[in-house]
Design a protein around this motif. Structure first.
Motif, PDB file in Angstrom:
ATOM      1  N   ASP A 169       0.837  -1.298   0.029  1.00  0.00           N
ATOM      2  CA  ASP A 169       0.147  -0.008   0.042  1.00  0.00           C
ATOM      3  C   ASP A 169       0.794   1.251   0.059  1.00  0.00           C
ATOM      4  O   ASP A 169       0.610   1.913   0.753  1.00  0.00           O
ATOM      5  CB  ASP A 169      -1.124  -0.031   1.427  1.00  0.00           C
ATOM      6  N   SER A 170       1.761   1.176  -0.904  1.00  0.00           N
ATOM      7  CA  SER A 170       2.669   2.573  -1.183  1.00  0.00           C
ATOM      8  C   SER A 170       1.981   3.825  -0.711  1.00  0.00           C
ATOM      9  O   SER A 170       0.980   3.983  -1.408  1.00  0.00           O
ATOM     10  CB  SER A 170       3.511   2.428  -2.285  1.00  0.00           C
ATOM     11  N   GLN A 171       2.728   4.781  -0.245  1.00  0.00           N
ATOM     12  CA  GLN A 171       2.259   6.107  -0.055  1.00  0.00           C
ATOM     13  C   GLN A 171       3.191   6.865  -0.545  1.00  0.00           C
ATOM     14  O   GLN A 171       4.263   6.812  -0.789  1.00  0.00           O
ATOM     15  CB  GLN A 171       1.635   6.408   1.561  1.00  0.00           C
ATOM     16  N   LEU A 172       2.865   8.153  -0.902  1.00  0.00           N
ATOM     17  CA  LEU A 172       3.688   9.321  -1.368  1.00  0.00           C
ATOM     18  C   LEU A 172       4.990   9.578  -0.383  1.00  0.00           C
ATOM     19  O   LEU A 172       6.165   9.846  -0.701  1.00  0.00           O
ATOM     20  CB  LEU A 172       2.927  10.487  -1.909  1.00  0.00           C
ATOM     21  N   GLY A 173       4.631   9.618   0.783  1.00  0.00           N
ATOM     22  CA  GLY A 173       5.585   9.809   1.755  1.00  0.00           C
ATOM     23  C   GLY A 173       6.619   8.622   1.907  1.00  0.00           C
ATOM     24  O   GLY A 173       7.590   8.607   2.749  1.00  0.00           O
ATOM     25  N   ASP A 174       6.398   7.633   1.419  1.00  0.00           N
ATOM     26  CA  ASP A 174       7.497   6.503   1.245  1.00  0.00           C
ATOM     27  C   ASP A 174       8.504   6.675   0.065  1.00  0.00           C
ATOM     28  O   ASP A 174       9.628   5.966   0.355  1.00  0.00           O
ATOM     29  CB  ASP A 174       6.844   4.910   0.762  1.00  0.00           C
ATOM     30  N   ALA A 175       8.344   7.554  -0.518  1.00  0.00           N
ATOM     31  CA  ALA A 175       9.513   8.144  -1.725  1.00  0.00           C
ATOM     32  C   ALA A 175      10.698   8.542  -0.927  1.00  0.00           C
ATOM     33  O   ALA A 175      10.725   9.560   0.249  1.00  0.00           O
ATOM     34  CB  ALA A 175       9.200   9.123  -2.502  1.00  0.00           C
ATOM     35  N   ALA A 176      11.693   7.757  -1.181  1.00  0.00           N
ATOM     36  CA  ALA A 176      13.066   8.238  -0.160  1.00  0.00           C
ATOM     37  C   ALA A 176      14.283   7.234  -0.923  1.00  0.00           C
ATOM     38  O   ALA A 176      13.613   6.374  -1.662  1.00  0.00           O
ATOM     39  CB  ALA A 176      12.850   7.736   1.238  1.00  0.00           C
ATOM     40  N   MET A 177      15.310   7.423  -0.194  1.00  0.00           N
ATOM     41  CA  MET A 177      16.572   6.342  -0.700  1.00  0.00           C
ATOM     42  C   MET A 177      16.123   5.276   0.487  1.00  0.00           C
ATOM     43  O   MET A 177      16.140   5.738   1.746  1.00  0.00           O
ATOM     44  CB  MET A 177      17.720   7.038  -0.369  1.00  0.00           C
ATOM     45  N   TYR A 178      16.521   4.048   0.198  1.00  0.00           N
ATOM     46  CA  TYR A 178      16.375   3.204   1.117  1.00  0.00           C
ATOM     47  C   TYR A 178      17.727   2.258   1.364  1.00  0.00           C
ATOM     48  O   TYR A 178      18.342   1.825   0.263  1.00  0.00           O
ATOM     49  CB  TYR A 178      15.265   1.786   0.912  1.00  0.00           C
ATOM     50  N   PHE A 179      18.304   2.216   2.505  1.00  0.00           N
ATOM     51  CA  PHE A 179      19.353   1.582   2.438  1.00  0.00           C
ATOM     52  C   PHE A 179      19.349   0.190   3.263  1.00  0.00           C
ATOM     53  O   PHE A 179      18.804   0.216   4.481  1.00  0.00           O
ATOM     54  CB  PHE A 179      20.608   2.546   3.494  1.00  0.00           C
ATOM     55  N   CYS A 180      20.089  -0.618   2.951  1.00  0.00           N
ATOM     56  CA  CYS A 180      20.308  -2.225   3.752  1.00  0.00           C
ATOM     57  C   CYS A 180      21.244  -1.997   4.381  1.00  0.00           C
ATOM     58  O   CYS A 180      22.531  -1.381   3.966  1.00  0.00           O
ATOM     59  CB  CYS A 180      20.236  -3.380   2.738  1.00  0.00           C
ATOM     60  N   ALA A 181      21.520  -2.393   5.641  1.00  0.00           N
ATOM     61  CA  ALA A 181      22.558  -2.624   6.341  1.00  0.00           C
ATOM     62  C   ALA A 181      22.718  -3.933   7.049  1.00  0.00           C
ATOM     63  O   ALA A 181      21.764  -4.507   7.449  1.00  0.00           O
ATOM     64  CB  ALA A 181      22.661  -1.399   7.272  1.00  0.00           C
ATOM     65  N   TYR A 182      23.953  -4.062   7.590  1.00  0.00           N
ATOM     66  CA  TYR A 182      24.412  -5.262   8.154  1.00  0.00           C
ATOM     67  C   TYR A 182      25.393  -4.821   9.459  1.00  0.00           C
ATOM     68  O   TYR A 182      26.001  -3.928   9.380  1.00  0.00           O
ATOM     69  CB  TYR A 182      25.260  -6.233   7.482  1.00  0.00           C
ATOM     70  N   ARG A 183      25.024  -5.906  10.416  1.00  0.00           N
ATOM     71  CA  ARG A 183      26.026  -5.373  11.709  1.00  0.00           C
ATOM     72  C   ARG A 183      26.449  -6.898  12.389  1.00  0.00           C
ATOM     73  O   ARG A 183      25.386  -7.853  12.478  1.00  0.00           O
ATOM     74  CB  ARG A 183      25.315  -4.687  12.823  1.00  0.00           C
ATOM     75  N   ASN A 184      27.592  -7.343  12.669  1.00  0.00           N
ATOM     76  CA  ASN A 184      27.960  -8.522  13.488  1.00  0.00           C
ATOM     77  C   ASN A 184      27.225  -8.386  14.949  1.00  0.00           C
ATOM     78  O   ASN A 184      26.953  -7.408  15.270  1.00  0.00           O
ATOM     79  CB  ASN A 184      29.418  -8.589  13.684  1.00  0.00           C
TER      80      ASN A 184
END
Lengths: 116, 112
Positions: free
Chosen positions: A81-96
């Protein structure tokens, strides 16, 4: 060394539709955390969702859910249900989880456009 | 209350100058970080301190010098600024064995 790869530089989705952002990672560790962060034009980094590697159940946060495939080292983010406010850069991240210096490693990001 | 705050938010300066960015967190975390985000949006760690001790020091020019007077503060000083230093610098904090990192709003540095 651990790496995080986001192969989609940009994605588009129609408002109210569903979109999936891909992320793969490389590690020899068995315990770790994975994250999705959102960065809107304001540049603020906002935590969207977090997954512990030892948990088989996929994390969900309202319209956001992940598909965590540990054997395949894949961690995709589904936005429903995507919304206009979802527009952005999305970063995936990892941590030990236990070893090393607990460094958070980020992918190169996916720009999500939401079309009205 | 702002959890991780950094100042200044915007900074425009000339090549060769020295500048500092300050960061403070009120979350009680024991670990703080500096990340650099370049024009391509790539977010790369520079430094990390745990209880005032340097624990991560990536390949960064020695013109960049972090200082942590206490575990709630981590400042970044940059000497002899170059055009390539233009970026957004993010301060962040977490517990060392915690499971989430919290970011400040970023400091947008432009070197002209």
């Amino acid at each position: 060394a651990q790496t995080v790869t986001q192969s989609q530089p940009e994605m588009s989705v129609q408002e109210a539709e569903t979109v999936t952002l891909s992320c793969t990672y490389d590690t020899s560790e068995s315990d770790y955390y994975l994250f999705w962060y959102k960065q809107p034009p304001s540049r603020q980094m906002i935590l969207v969702i977090r997954q512990e590697a030892y948990k088989q159940q996929n994390a969900t946060e309202n319209r956001f859910s992940v598909n965590f495939q540990k054997a395949a080292k894949s961690f995709s983010l589904k936005i429903s249900d995507s919304q206009l406010g979802d527009a952005a850069m999305y970063f995936c991240a990892y941590r030990n989880q236990f070893s090393g210096t607990y460094k958070y490693i980020f992918g190169t990001g996916t720009r999500l456009k939401v079309l009205a | 209350d702002t959890a991780v705050s950094q100042t200044p938010k915007y900074l425009v300066t000339q090549m060769g100058n020295d500048k500092s960015i300050k960061c403070e967190q009120n979350l009680g975390h024991d670990t703080m970080y500096w990340y650099k985000q370049d024009s391509k949006k790539f977010l790369k760690i520079m430094f990390s301190y745990n209880n005032k001790e340097l624990i991560i020091n990536e390949t960064v020019p020695n013109r960049f010098s972090p200082k942590s007077p206490d575990k709630a503060h981590l400042n970044l000083h940059i000497n002899s600024l170059e055009l390539g230093d233009s970026a957004v610098y993010f301060c962040a904090s977490s517990f060392r064995n915690g499971n989430t990192i919290y970011f400040g709003e970023g400091s947008w540095l432009t070197v002209v």
